[in-house]
Design an enzyme around this catalytic site. Sequence first.
Site, short mmCIF file in Angstrom:
data_model
loop_
_atom_site.label_atom_id
_atom_site.label_comp_id
_atom_site.label_asym_id
_atom_site.label_seq_id
_atom_site.Cartn_x
_atom_site.Cartn_y
_atom_site.Cartn_z
CD GLU A 163 -3.41 -5.90 3.90
OE1 GLU A 163 -4.23 -5.08 4.35
OE2 GLU A 163 -2.18 -5.71 3.90
CD GLU B 147 -2.99 -1.02 2.32
OE1 GLU B 147 -2.88 -0.12 3.18
OE2 GLU B 147 -3.94 -1.82 2.29
#
Length: 458
Positions: A360, A162
């Site tokens: 995720e 991320e």
Amino acid sequence: MKYAFPDNFWWGSASSALQTEGAREGETTWDYWFAREPNRFHNGVGPQQTSTFYQNWKTDIQLLKQLNHNSFRTSISWARLIPDGIGEVNPEAVDFYNQVIDELNEQGITPFITLFHFDMPMAMQELGGWENRDVVDAYARYAQICFELFGDRVLHWFTFNEPIVPVEGGYLYDFHYPNVVDFRRAATVAYHTVLAHAKAVQAYRAGHYAGEIGIVLNLTPSYPRSQNPADVKAAHIADLMFNRSFLDPVLRGEYPADLVALLKSYDQLPACKPEDGFLIAEGKIDLLGVNYYQPRRVKCRDSAVNPQAPFMPEWFFDNYEMPGRKMNPYRGWEIYEPGIYDILVNLRDNYGNPRCFISENGMGVENEQRFIENGQINDQYRIEFISEHLTWLHKGISEGCNCLGYHMWTFIDNWSWCNAYKNRYGFIQLDLETQQRTIKKSGEWFAATALNNSFEKE
């Protein structure tokens, strides 16, 4: 109805070094920030008090096995491996990561290893962090060391987790250290992160390792309030800034021309060197990890921008609360399961259908103890959350999307940045006082799903 998944589908979960291992000798930005502003952290719980994976890795890997994981993603801590970021390698860290990797492989759990999960060594931040190209080079050296130490047994590498989050948190919206609010500096940090990624990919390819290298991006689909051109344009700009600013470089080897033009017109472009374009083109990945939690709903702005105000993404759009939306009230996030399908279809139709997996997806819930029945947390809400997302994931795969697996965040309730332990995400309950681990109902459900490579849903 039965939802069956392709053979060799990756079933597992994800975690990170900083959120699970506990104290390390090399200080990170999180350690530094917590020491100075503990009030910014829920209940004053900092990054030294995590789920003790550094001590309990062996029994934790046994729990992964019990949950029928065939794969598991965690990260290496740059600050643990090289405490000052650029100097000597810490032999104790090498021993620790060797043991974890070897044990995972021995138990039939494929290790997926991330090199950077928000945990900048403080020594590197003092040089300016990602604003400084010297730190880009230091990261490339760190990546190379990791490949040399562990690349014979780790076949799935990820340069960053991320990468947009440290940009947003550290340089736009003040929820990560260094708590700067400055778009141009944010753009520089994002740009240098892409260069660091590309240098690591280059080093990996030069080493002719047997595995593959990718990146993990949190993709947040931007949905316009309506098909009115002003709303559509607002959603497009949000998508450029928060998704495509990383997605296009790593999959296409270049930035979207309209993003470059937009930033140029407002004099917000980072400083570029002539050779950067070649480097970015070299950074195209083998495997994309997709983190999906929530959609982004946007509309055009209702009011004109104050030209005296600092330049921000919100000059181009406003957030929009869709009527009737389903919410996770603890996290303040909308739950929108079809988003996972829309991401996969976009990758299939607009990016050449890259090899990808859901790296995720998860649901943080506060005060889960109230759901204890017979000594176990009955988190039926989490089972519904996962199965609904898997249903849409299954639809994408059945329509030709190249998605190879599903990893849940996370396996044991862990420390979560400024939220600390406020919301729990794990398949396994963690008692903070005793560090005792207890499998939740969702963990049993996931173990059965992974074992059968399928699940049933009415």
